[in-house]
Structure formats: C-alpha cells, structure tokens
Design a protein around this motif. Structure first.
Motif, mmCIF file in Angstrom:
data_model
loop_
_atom_site.group_PDB
_atom_site.id
_atom_site.type_symbol
_atom_site.label_atom_id
_atom_site.label_comp_id
_atom_site.label_asym_id
_atom_site.label_seq_id
_atom_site.Cartn_x
_atom_site.Cartn_y
_atom_site.Cartn_z
ATOM 1 N N LEU A 46 12.987 -5.552 -44.043
ATOM 2 C CA LEU A 46 11.655 -5.163 -44.517
ATOM 3 C C LEU A 46 10.971 -6.328 -45.223
ATOM 4 C CD1 LEU A 46 12.408 -1.601 -45.956
ATOM 5 C CD2 LEU A 46 11.468 -2.172 -43.713
ATOM 6 N N TRP A 49 6.855 -6.289 -44.347
ATOM 7 C CA TRP A 49 6.487 -4.883 -44.570
ATOM 8 C C TRP A 49 6.529 -4.541 -46.047
ATOM 9 C CZ3 TRP A 49 8.174 -0.191 -46.422
ATOM 10 C CH2 TRP A 49 7.550 0.958 -45.917
ATOM 11 N N LEU A 86 10.552 6.123 -44.914
ATOM 12 C CA LEU A 86 9.632 5.074 -44.462
ATOM 13 C C LEU A 86 8.670 5.604 -43.402
ATOM 14 C CD1 LEU A 86 11.924 1.905 -44.330
ATOM 15 C CD2 LEU A 86 10.527 2.797 -46.203
#
Length: 682
Positions: free
Chosen positions: A343, A348, A319
């Motif tokens: 996430l 994200w 990531l």
C-alpha cells in the motif's frame, strides 16, 4: 316427544350440518379475501428485488417478486422477507423496490415480511457484492457474515434514545499522536471529512488502543475498528469508554457476546444510536451510518482470515469498504505486513511512524546467540536450556516489575527423542510423536493418547528420553527452580491471562497469549527463536517477526528485550534495529522475485482429483495464468490442490473467471471444490 338419545339424533343432525356448513363457508370466504388482498399489488413500486438465501452459485442474484398491498409499508429495502422459491418457503433480504420488472411471466408475491427492521443497509449490500466478487463466492455466504441472526425479543425492546454526536476538539487527538511524524496532518484531514489513508507502526510500549480511540473520536462520521481477538476488543472498548464516559458513542460486535447482546449492538449501530463499531472480523460489515474511517489493527494476524466461505480477509474487506464509501483508512500494527508495505509502495497510503530517536529510546533489544546457548549456563540449573544472559536479565529486571518470557510451544515437553541417538520417539501403536504432558506423567502419543512408560528406541534400544522442544509449563518449572522467591505465572491456550498487575513476577506465555502488564513489562525474553522459523509456510518469517514484535511491544518505555536465537538472522537483526518497515520491504522484494503475493494474485482449488480435473477444463483463466499442480494433500487423504497464479493487475480477471467457474459447476451439479482467493498460507 323423544324418549331417549336415539330418538333425539334425527333432530340434532340438521343443526350440526348447518353449523358446519356455515363455518366452512366463512373459512372459504376469509381465504378468498386473504388471497384477493395478496393478489392486489402495491400501487407504488410494486416489484421487490430479493436476495434469496440459496447457496447455489448460479442462483446468486436478485429475483423479482410482487409486493402485496398489505405489505407495502413494511416491505422496505433492507428488511428480512419470506418468499416462495423452488417450491418451498425461503428466507431473503429485500434489496430494492422497483416500478417494473424484466420478468415476462406472473410474479410470485412476497409471502411475508419477517420484520420491518431494515438490517441490510445499501452500503453494506454493495459491500457484500464487492466481497463476493473479490473472493469468487456467493452473496448469501457473505450476508451470513454481515447480518447476525434475528433476535425478536431484543428487536422489540425499547432502545435508549440516541445521544447527540459531540464534535470533539482536534487538539486532544493531536496531542495523543504527537510522537508520530505526519500524524497531525493526517488527523486534520480526517477531522475535516477527507479520506486520508495511512499505514501505522507505533513504537514499542505505545498505548495503541488509546491512539485508536482518539482517531475514532476525531472522525466526523461512522467508524469501524477491527482487531484480531476479544482481548484487543476489550482494550479498545475500555479506551473509548474512558474518553466518552457516560455518553458512549461505540458498540462492541463479537461472537462471544451471545445472540441477544450481539443483535442489540448491531441494532444500535443500524438505528444510528452508536457511530463507532469495535469488534473482530465480522465487524467489518457493521451497519454504521456515514462511514468516515475504517481501522484494522495487526492485519497480519491469521485471526483476520475468515475460515468459512468465501474466506475473506478483514484488511481487504475494510479497504474495499473504504474505496466504496470514500472513507479514510488506517492499517496498523507493531509489525508491518508485506501487504501494508505494498500500500505504501503504490502510493495508496502514507506512512505514520515514530522518529528513530523515539524508537531507540523505547526499547533495547539484544540477542543471546548460539555460542552463549551452548557454553554459558546458570550453574544452579544444570539441566536448564536457558542461556546465562536470560538469568542475568531476569535478576536485574524482576525487582523493577513483571518480566515476560515468550515460549513458542505450549504444554510440558512438546516432543521427545532418544537421549542417545536423537531419533524422534514414536508411538508403537500408531507411529505418532510422543510427548510428556506433565512432570510426573509418562510419555504418551500426541495422536492416539496411548501411554508409553516402557518406551525403548527402535534404533539403538536406549530407554532414555530428551526433550528437544519444551513447552511453557516446563519453562515455568525451570524458572521457578532458578528463582525460588519469584512468582511464576503461565498463559497459554487452556488458560489465557488478559492482564497482570505491576508486582514483580515471571510471566511465561505462548505467542498470542501474552497478557498486558500494568505499566508495561520491565523486560521481555523471547525463547527458542528457531522454533517459530521452522514452519514450512509462505509467511513463516513474516509471522515470526510479527509475534516477536507484539511481545516486545508490551515492554514499558525504556525497557529491555532479549532474544535467544542466531544473531546472523536478518529477522532478528530487524528486531534489534526495530526496522520492521525495512524488513517488510525486503520481504516484499523477495516475493517479487519469486512471483508471490502481493506481487501476484493467486487462488487455490481443492477437491477430489476428478473434481479438480473438471474445474481445470472449465476454468477460463487469463492467458498469463500459471497453473501449479495438482498435488495430493498429505494431511487430507484423497484430495488434491491446484494453485492458479496471475500478475497482480489481472487479479480481478482471475476472480471473475473463478466466479464463472463456480456458477457453471453449480448449474451442472458437478462434484464440489473449495476455492480460496489469496489464502493466508499455502
């Protein structure tokens, strides 16, 4: 005329002296010329910035050296070099050439360029700095993970000419991913060079290696795919090979390849002969060009956690790399981790999953509860611990193909207890737990190996033993007696099967050692669910659900699964509904209430009590930091551990403070401590 050897000696001596003198003069002249050449620096960019391979944290920075004119062509960024450092010759990586230096004294010259091959790309060099900062480590430790040792013979060998990258039609990948909502849009953005990020949870029975291969080939540039172990690497390798045929676009990077093969794969990626890297955790640093996609599969597997300093995790490394390179990211697994759920909750990444009707059609999961376990048994197996539902399912599924039985423990009888009073059986020599290695072996200590054929209970004096925890070998024996005409195979640590064919068979495997069946298993049975939930660990329930889901996912479409456990457990109910995303969300919510990761960031400091005290005095943690401990470690006598916890948004400040602590301790030569940022378990 001389008449003997002694008479000739005076005439020979002047000649020998003159010859020796000439040789000395020639050698001295050559030395002066070599030193003069070394002293003459390169006319352009005469300064080399080198990361020296030194484990000391306070020396973890580039140092400037001068570039001799004779090395000007070979001393390129990314090459290995030798330098004079702290009075001895030391390895290093040249990371930059510069015109000036801030050093006020005379720069030492590079000793030599080990190889003109640039093995440390600028992108990977930036990534190693980010990983070292994230985990409060040193770049030298990260570089050992990122760049494999040099193999000179392989480096000098001719490499095949790179095959041109074939831009593939997106339609094939979209068709393969048709069972996933929003997959077409995600693949379209990826194919166009954008950076879409997704958390992916395929349905049971999905051919995930094929889907990963399709996504990798749809990407326009470099791709890095990281999986937990060699079995998964082989599956992705086979899937990519089947799609590319005699024009391969990928290289495999695992430690099992050996020095030569691993370095050959590394060079093919670094030279641009391959654009897709497939491997285990070290492949996260693969030197692919123009990175466009990173993929991590089964990110909850503890094999993704590096056991060596700086203890980085594959998911976080990839990531970070995606952020630095502006690449797409795909975090996949049959189960969903709380980190992957974070996430999604933060926006994200977006979710890639199958519709509910597809999941419901893929597998049917049932639970054989405690009542069934206690009261209903197969009458032909009076000593069996298996419920009647297990035997019924095996009878129905065996004619259709292989059946997987997951047993949580390996061996025969992993633990023993008194048959009468249930007191755990202990060794009389070291008080270690007794176990039975095999059906004809006497009880023996698991710690010291001492046999105890005449064991007697210390509480009641009874000599009978029972096995509350049975291994896969004993389970296979019971099933062999119950189904005498069926083939029974086992897969565990000492002998792991990678594949089994489609013939009817009972496959008894420990978690993580389940082989892949050709066409999938007709049914899957999970025994002793309580055993995986008995570990005192932060991730016990999450890890149990992951191991159960991975086993059930090996079933063929429309197959059946049976879990032996307590139906009231939320974790088992999540399997029945196959709502692993919902389970991860609930687990994450409970972590928020308890101020545990991923809602917070924490680090552990482990060492001797005096070293821990010094570290706590020197640590300049954020004001909101909580210090928990120190506590003594029972498994590591004489050592203690302290936990430092901060809110998630201050995780960067905590890493910075821990890095400063390491540099301060290193410069003062204090006693060592081990620092782990976001350890996988506590």
């Amino acid at each position: 005329m001389p008449t003997g050897p002694d008479d000739a000696q005076p005439e020979l001596l002047p000649g020998l002296v003159r010859a020796t003198l000439k040789q000395s003069q020639a050698k001295a002249r050559a030395t002066r010329e070599r030193k003069a050449a070394q002293a003459e620096t390169a006319s352009e960019l005469p300064v080399a910035r080198v990361l020296v391979d030194v484990p000391l944290a306070h020396l973890d920075r580039p140092f400037d050296f001068s570039v001799p004119a004779t090395m000007a062509d070979d001393a390129r960024p990314g090459v290995r070099v030798k330098v004079r450092f702290a009075g001895k010759e030391t390895d290093g990586f040249l990371v930059e050439r510069a015109a000036t230096t801030e050093h006020t004294g005379t720069l030492l010259p590079l000793r030599r360029v080990v190889s003109p091959e640039p093995v440390l790309t600028p992108e990977v060099a930036t990534l190693t700095a980010a990983v070292a900062a994230r985990y409060a480590g040193t770049r030298s430790d990260v570089l050992r993970l990122a760049v494999p040792p040099r193999h000179a013979t392989t480096e000098k060998a001719e490499d095949p000419a790179p095959a041109p990258v074939v831009r593939r039609d997106l339609a094939e990948a979209v068709d393969a991913w048709a069972g996933h909502t929003h997959a077409a849009a995600w693949l379209g953005h990826l194919h166009d060079g954008a950076a879409p990020r997704a958390v992916w949870n395929p349905p049971p029975g999905a051919d995930w290696p094929h889907l990963v291969a399709q996504a990798a080939l749809a990407a326009p540039g470099g791709v890095v795919v990281c999986v937990p172990d060699g079995k998964d690497v082989d599956r992705v390798d086979a899937a990519l090979t089947a799609l590319t045929g005699d024009r391969p676009e990928h290289a495999v990077l695992t430690a099992d390849l050996g020095p030569a093969a691993r370095y050959r794969s590394f060079l093919r990626l670094a030279r641009g002969h391959r654009r897709i890297a497939v491997g285990t955790r070290a492949a996260a640093f693969a030197p692919v060009a123009a990175l466009s996609l990173v993929v991590v599969w089964d990110d909850g597997d503890d094999l993704h956690a590096e056991p060596r300093a700086p203890y980085c995790h594959t998911r976080e490394t990839l990531l970070l790399r995606a952020e630095c390179a502006g690449a797409a990211a795909l975090v996949g697994g049959f189960a969903r981790t709380v980190e992957a759920d974070h996430l999604l909750r933060t926006g994200w990444a977006h979710e890639l999953s199958a519709p509910r009707e597809t999941v419901r059609a893929a597998v049917t999961v049932a639970i054989a509860g405690a009542t069934d376990f206690d009261l209903v048994r197969d009458p032909r197996a009076r000593t069996s611990r298996l419920p009647k539902q297990v035997h019924d399912l095996l009878k129905q599924a065996l004619p259709e193909g292989p059946v997987l039985v997951q047993n949580p423990r390996q061996g025969y009888a992993a633990a023993l207890a008194c048959e009468r009073c249930r007191t755990p059986a202990r060794c009389t020599v070291c008080t270690g737990p007794l176990r039975q290695p095999g059906p004809t072996d006497p009880p023996a200590c698991r710690w010291c190996g001492t046999a105890a054929p005449a064991w007697a209970c210390s509480e009641c004096g009874h000599r009978g033993l029972r096995a509350p925890v049975l291994g896969q070998a004993r389970t296979a024996e019971e099933l062999g007696r119950a189904f005498p005409h069926a083939l029974v195979r086992t897969s565990a640590r000492e002998h792991v099967l990678a594949h089994v064919d489609a013939r009817p068979a009972i496959v008894v495997a420990t978690p993580g050692a389940e082989p892949v069946a050709e066409g999938g298993y007709a049914a899957v049975v999970l025994l002793d669910a309580w055993l995986l939930l008995a570990r005192p660990d932060l991730r016990t329930v999450e890890e149990a659900v992951r191991r159960w889901a991975n086993a059930i996912a090996l079933v063929r479409p429309g197959g059946r699964a049976l879990v032996v456990g307590d139906p009231a457990l939320a974790s088992l109910q999540a399997l029945v509904r196959w709502d692993l995303g919902g389970f991860a969300a609930r687990e994450a919510a409970s972590r928020v209430e308890a101020h545990l990761p991923p809602a917070s960031r924490l680090a552990t400091i482990t060492g001797e009590p005096g070293a821990i005290d010094d570290a706590l005095v020197l640590l300049e943690a954020p004001e909101s930091a909580e210090v928990l401990g120190p506590v003594e470690l029972p498994e590591d006598e004489g050592r203690s551990r302290v936990v430092v916890r901060v809110p998630r948004h201050q995780g960067g400040a905590l890493s910075q403070a821990l890095g400063d602590l390491q540099r301060m301790r290193s410069s003062r030569k204090l006693d060592p401590v081990r620092i782990q940022v976001d350890p996988p378990s506590l």
